[in-house]
Design an enzyme around this catalytic site. Structure first.
Site, PDB file in Angstrom:
ATOM      1  N   ASP A  27      38.641  46.614  35.166  1.00  0.00           N
ATOM      2  CA  ASP A  27      38.098  45.246  34.838  1.00  0.00           C
ATOM      3  C   ASP A  27      38.079  44.892  33.476  1.00  0.00           C
ATOM      4  O   ASP A  27      37.786  45.524  32.645  1.00  0.00           O
ATOM      5  CB  ASP A  27      36.751  45.253  35.302  1.00  0.00           C
ATOM      6  N   ASP A  28      39.252  43.888  33.175  1.00  0.00           N
ATOM      7  CA  ASP A  28      39.290  43.596  31.806  1.00  0.00           C
ATOM      8  C   ASP A  28      40.001  44.636  30.866  1.00  0.00           C
ATOM      9  O   ASP A  28      39.920  44.617  29.644  1.00  0.00           O
ATOM     10  CB  ASP A  28      37.988  43.249  30.938  1.00  0.00           C
ATOM     11  N   CYS A  65      39.576  37.282  36.474  1.00  0.00           N
ATOM     12  CA  CYS A  65      39.326  38.330  37.283  1.00  0.00           C
ATOM     13  C   CYS A  65      39.199  37.896  38.906  1.00  0.00           C
ATOM     14  O   CYS A  65      39.824  38.304  39.601  1.00  0.00           O
ATOM     15  CB  CYS A  65      37.701  38.885  36.898  1.00  0.00           C
ATOM     16  N   ARG A  69      41.878  39.181  42.069  1.00  0.00           N
ATOM     17  CA  ARG A  69      41.216  39.779  43.278  1.00  0.00           C
ATOM     18  C   ARG A  69      41.726  38.920  44.515  1.00  0.00           C
ATOM     19  O   ARG A  69      41.873  39.811  45.465  1.00  0.00           O
ATOM     20  CB  ARG A  69      39.777  40.117  43.063  1.00  0.00           C
ATOM     21  N   LYS A 127      32.907  45.907  42.456  1.00  0.00           N
ATOM     22  CA  LYS A 127      32.732  44.341  42.210  1.00  0.00           C
ATOM     23  C   LYS A 127      33.604  43.617  43.165  1.00  0.00           C
ATOM     24  O   LYS A 127      34.990  43.788  43.361  1.00  0.00           O
ATOM     25  CB  LYS A 127      33.411  43.918  40.671  1.00  0.00           C
ATOM     26  N   HIS A 129      33.288  39.601  43.709  1.00  0.00           N
ATOM     27  CA  HIS A 129      33.589  38.346  42.784  1.00  0.00           C
ATOM     28  C   HIS A 129      34.519  37.358  43.758  1.00  0.00           C
ATOM     29  O   HIS A 129      35.020  36.526  42.983  1.00  0.00           O
ATOM     30  CB  HIS A 129      34.028  38.654  41.630  1.00  0.00           C
ATOM     31  N   HIS A 217      34.814  45.733  31.691  1.00  0.00           N
ATOM     32  CA  HIS A 217      34.062  44.336  31.634  1.00  0.00           C
ATOM     33  C   HIS A 217      32.763  44.429  30.722  1.00  0.00           C
ATOM     34  O   HIS A 217      32.003  45.423  30.647  1.00  0.00           O
ATOM     35  CB  HIS A 217      33.571  43.700  32.765  1.00  0.00           C
ATOM     36  N   ASP A 322      42.654  44.005  36.088  1.00  0.00           N
ATOM     37  CA  ASP A 322      42.366  42.662  36.843  1.00  0.00           C
ATOM     38  C   ASP A 322      43.052  41.461  36.074  1.00  0.00           C
ATOM     39  O   ASP A 322      43.224  40.348  36.451  1.00  0.00           O
ATOM     40  CB  ASP A 322      41.153  42.303  37.556  1.00  0.00           C
ATOM     41  N   ASN A 323      43.172  41.642  34.766  1.00  0.00           N
ATOM     42  CA  ASN A 323      43.723  40.839  33.516  1.00  0.00           C
ATOM     43  C   ASN A 323      43.832  41.556  32.515  1.00  0.00           C
ATOM     44  O   ASN A 323      43.396  42.575  32.279  1.00  0.00           O
ATOM     45  CB  ASN A 323      42.835  39.645  33.607  1.00  0.00           C
ATOM     46  N   LYS A 374      42.792  37.734  27.807  1.00  0.00           N
ATOM     47  CA  LYS A 374      42.318  37.353  29.088  1.00  0.00           C
ATOM     48  C   LYS A 374      42.185  35.744  28.921  1.00  0.00           C
ATOM     49  O   LYS A 374      41.661  35.232  27.999  1.00  0.00           O
ATOM     50  CB  LYS A 374      40.974  37.819  29.297  1.00  0.00           C
TER      51      LYS A 374
END
Length: 549
Positions: A27-28, A65, A69, A127, A129, A217, A322-323, A374
Site C-alpha cells: 500500500d503506497d 488505492c 484494487r 485491506k 477498501h 500507508h 497499489d499506487n 500518488k
C-alpha cells in the site's frame, strides 16, 4: 454478449495440476523502495521472488488505492467497476452516476469469484477498501475465507481511525464484524491469518490467495528495534539516498542513465534543515523503512510456510504496489484531530500511539527517478514495481521493459489457470491483456504500438500508446494542460512533445476521447480542485453523518 478478450493462449491444465496463486499487494509503496528495484532497505523476501522471477520495469497502476484494487480484481477499467472516483473526493456532478458508486458494483465479476466457481479455494487477508455494504464484503465477492480492514487505512497497532471522516474502523472476518487481538500489528496479523487459512486448506484443490498489506500507508508505524536499525542510514539525508537509488536502478537496467530530475514544489534542501529537523526527518524515514522491512519479514515467513508444506513450487506469486508514494502530510491538513488522537514526539515515533508520515521529499526519494506522487497521473503516481514468480513455467531472473497495466493481472491469472473461457458473459468483459507471452519469453510486448490504454481519476488523466504518454493533471498536481511525453527515453516527463509532434498529440487526444466514451466517463468540472472537494465532502459528512470511505 461479452467475451474475455486479450488473454493470449491459455495454459492447458487438468484440475489437479492447476497452479495456486498468491497476489501480494503493498500500500503506497514507492517504485524504488525494495532492494531489487534499487533500495537500500534490505527486502530479501521480495527480492528472492525477483531473483527467480520476472521484474516489470514499466508496469502501471491507477494513482490511488481503491480504483487500483477494483481493476486488479476484475481486469476492468475503474469507471466501469464503480470506482470512477473515490467517494471522499467525488465531484458534485459525479455523485449518483453509473460507475461512480464509490464501491465495487454488480456489473463486474471479481477474479476471486471466477476462481471460486471453477474449483479454487479462495482466501483474503488485509485491506479491502471496495465497499462497506454487506453485498460487497469479500465473502460475497468470491472469497471463501477473509479477514479484512474495510476502510482506506487505520492505525497499525490498534483498532483506531487515522482520519476524522471515519467514526470507527471496521474489520470483518467473513460476514461478521471482528475485534482485534490485544497484541496486534497489521502486517504480522494479516500474514498470520493467511497462513492459518492455508493450514486449513484442502490440498486436493488449488488455492487463490490475496494478501493486501496496509504497509506502507500512513500512519507509518513499526517495531522500535527495527526503526532504530535504520536511523544511521538516513542521517545522510535524502539527496544521498536518492542519488544512490538512481545509480542502482540504472545498474539493474530498470531506468535510463543520465536522467535529469524535475524540481518539484514542496521539496526541501537537506542542508537547509536544522540538526533537530534533520534528526526528525531521518527518524521519519527510518520508521517507513522499518515498516517496509517488517512487511518483507512477513513475506519471508509466508514463503517459508509454502516451502515447508510443499506448496511453493506450484504457486504463482505476484508482488506489486497499489499506487505511487504518498506525499501527504495529514497532520497539516487535520492538525487538531492528529494532535488529539496521536503523539508525534521524536523519541517514540513509530511506536504505538504515534503518528508520522514522511512528507514530499522522502516520497520523492521513494519514487526515484519519477516525478510527483500518488494521486497524480505522472509516472510518480502510476508506476509500480511488479514481480511475477513461477519458475516452473515462466522466465527466471529477467527484467522486461514491456508496458503493462494493472488490468492485465486478471487475464494473466486466468491464462495461467487455463480458465480464459470461464468468465460470466453477463458481466462487463475483461479489458486487460494477458502478460503470458512476456512472462514465458515468447514475446517482448503485451500491447501493440497502436493499442491505447486510458486512465482518469479526479480530472487527472493519461493515455499510453507505444512508447508515448498523453497526460494532464488537475490542481494540486498540475495546470490542466495536456502534454505528450516519450516515457521510454524520458520517464521523468521533462520534455513535452506536444508542439514538436503535433500529429501524434492530436491522434492521442482523439484516442483519449474515444476512451472517455467507452467507459462512460463523467468529467469533473473545470474548476474542480481535489483538496477543495475533499473539504466540501468532509463538511457534508459532518452535517449528515455519512462516513466517507
Amino acid at each position: 454478449m461479452f467475451f474475455l478478450t486479450g488473454c493470449g493462449s491459455p495454459v492447458s491444465k487438468k484440475a489437479n495440476e492447476q497452479p495456486n496463486f498468491l497476489i501480494i499487494l503493498a500500500d503506497d509503496l514507492g517504485y524504488s523502495d525494495i532492494g531489487s528495484f534499487g533500495s537500500e532497505i534490505p527486502t530479501p523476501g521480495i527480492d528472492s521472488l525477483a531473483q527467480n522471477g520476472v521484474k516489470f520495469a514499466n508496469f502501471h497502476v491507477t494513482a490511488t488505492c481503491s480504483p487500483t484494487r477494483s481493476v486488479l480484481l476484475t481486469g476492468v477499467d475503474n469507471h466501469l467497476t464503480g470506482l470512477g472516483n473515490m467517494r471522499i473526493i467525488m465531484a458534485d456532478n459525479q455523485f449518483g452516476q453509473p460507475g461512480y458508486e464509490g464501491e465495487l458494483n454488480d456489473n463486474v465479476e471479481t477474479l476471486s469469484t471466477i476462481m471460486q466457481r471453477n474449483g479454487y479455494s479462495t482466501y483474503m487477508s488485509g485491506k479491502w477498501h471496495l465497499g462497506m455494504q454487506e453485498s460487497n464484503l469479500p465473502i460475497n465477492r468470491g472469497f471463501d475465507k477473509s479477514f479484512t480492514l474495510m476502510e482506506t487505512g487505520a492505525d497499525n497497532w490498534e483498532k483506531k481511525p487515522y482520519l476524522p471522516h471515519n467514526k470507527t474502523v471496521h474489520y470483518y472476518e467473513n460476514e461478521d464484524l471482528a475485534e482485534l487481538p490485544e497484541a496486534f500489528y497489521s502486517s504480522d496479523f494479516y500474514t498470520n491469518t493467511l497462513i492459518e487459512y492455508l493450514g486449513e486448506h484442502d490440498r486436493n484443490k488449488p488455492f487463490f490467495a490475496y494478501l493486501a498489506f496496509t504497509a506502507v500507508h500512513y500512519p507509518h508505524q513499526a517495531p522500535k528495534a527495527l526503526t532504530e536499525s535504520f536511523i544511521d542510514t538516513y542521517r545522510a539525508g535524502w539527496d544521498v539516498i536518492k542519488s544512490n537509488r538512481y545509480r542502482r536502478l540504472v545498474e539493474l537496467g530498470l531506468v535510463p542513465d543520465n536522467l535529469e530530475m524535475l524540481d518539484l514544489p514542496l521539496l526541501e534542501e537537506w542542508s537547509s534543515l536544522s540538526p533537530l529537523e534533520q534528526a526528525y526527518r531521518a527518524k521519519q524515514m527510518a520508521v517507513y523503512a522499518a515498516m517496509l522491512k517488517r512487511m518483507d519479514q512477513n513475506i519471508e515467513r509466508l514463503l517459508a510456510y509454502l516451502k515447508q508444506n510443499d506448496m511453493f513450487d506450484n504457486t504463482v506469486i505476484m508482488f506489486m504496489s497499489d499506487n505511487g508514494a504518498d506525499n501527504n502530510e495529514i497532520e497539516k491538513v487535520f492538525p487538531t484531530y492528529i494532535a488529539e488522537n496521536f503523539h508525534s514526539d521524536l523519541e517514540r515515533l513509530g511506536e504505538q500511539g504515534s503518528y508520522t508520515n514522511y512528507g514530499p521529499t522522502w516520497a520523492n526519494v521513494s519514487m526515484t527517478p519519477f516525478s510527483w506522487y500518488k494521486g497524480s497521473s505522472y509516472e510518480g503516481g502510476m508506476r509500480s514495481p511488479l514481480i511475477v514468480h513461477y519458475p516452473k513455467l515462466l522466465q527466471r531472473g529477467v527484467t522486461t521493459q514491456a508496458y503493462s497495466y494493472v488490468s492485465d493481472i486478471t487475464p494473466t491469472v486466468l491464462a495461467l489457470a487455463g480458465l480464459t473461457e470461464a468468465t460470466d458473459p453477463s458481466k462487463v468483459a475483461i479489458m486487460g491483456k494477458s502478460q503470458l507471452g512476456v512472462l514465458t519469453g515468447k514475446s517482448d510486448t503485451i500491447y501493440q504500438a497502436d493499442e491505447p490504454v486510458g486512465y482518469e481519476l479526479a480530472g487527472s488523466s493519461a493515455l499510453f500508446k507505444g512508447d508515448y504518454k498523453l497526460m494532464r493533471n488537475f490542481p494540486p498536481f498540475g495546470d490542466k494542460q495536456w502534454r505528450l511525453f516519450n516515457i521510454v527515453v524520458d520517464p521523468v516527463e521533462r520534455y513535452d512533445l506536444s508542439k514538436t509532434e503535433p500529429e501524434r498529440f492530436a491522434e492521442m487526444l482523439k484516442d483519449y476521447q474515444q476512451y472517455q466514451a467507452k467507459v462512460n466517463m463523467v468529467e469533473v468540472n473545470d474548476d474542480y480542485h481535489v483538496i477543495q472537494q475533499l473539504q466540501k465532502n468532509l463538511a457534508r459528512y459532518k452535517k449528515d453523518g455519512t462516513e466517507l470511505h
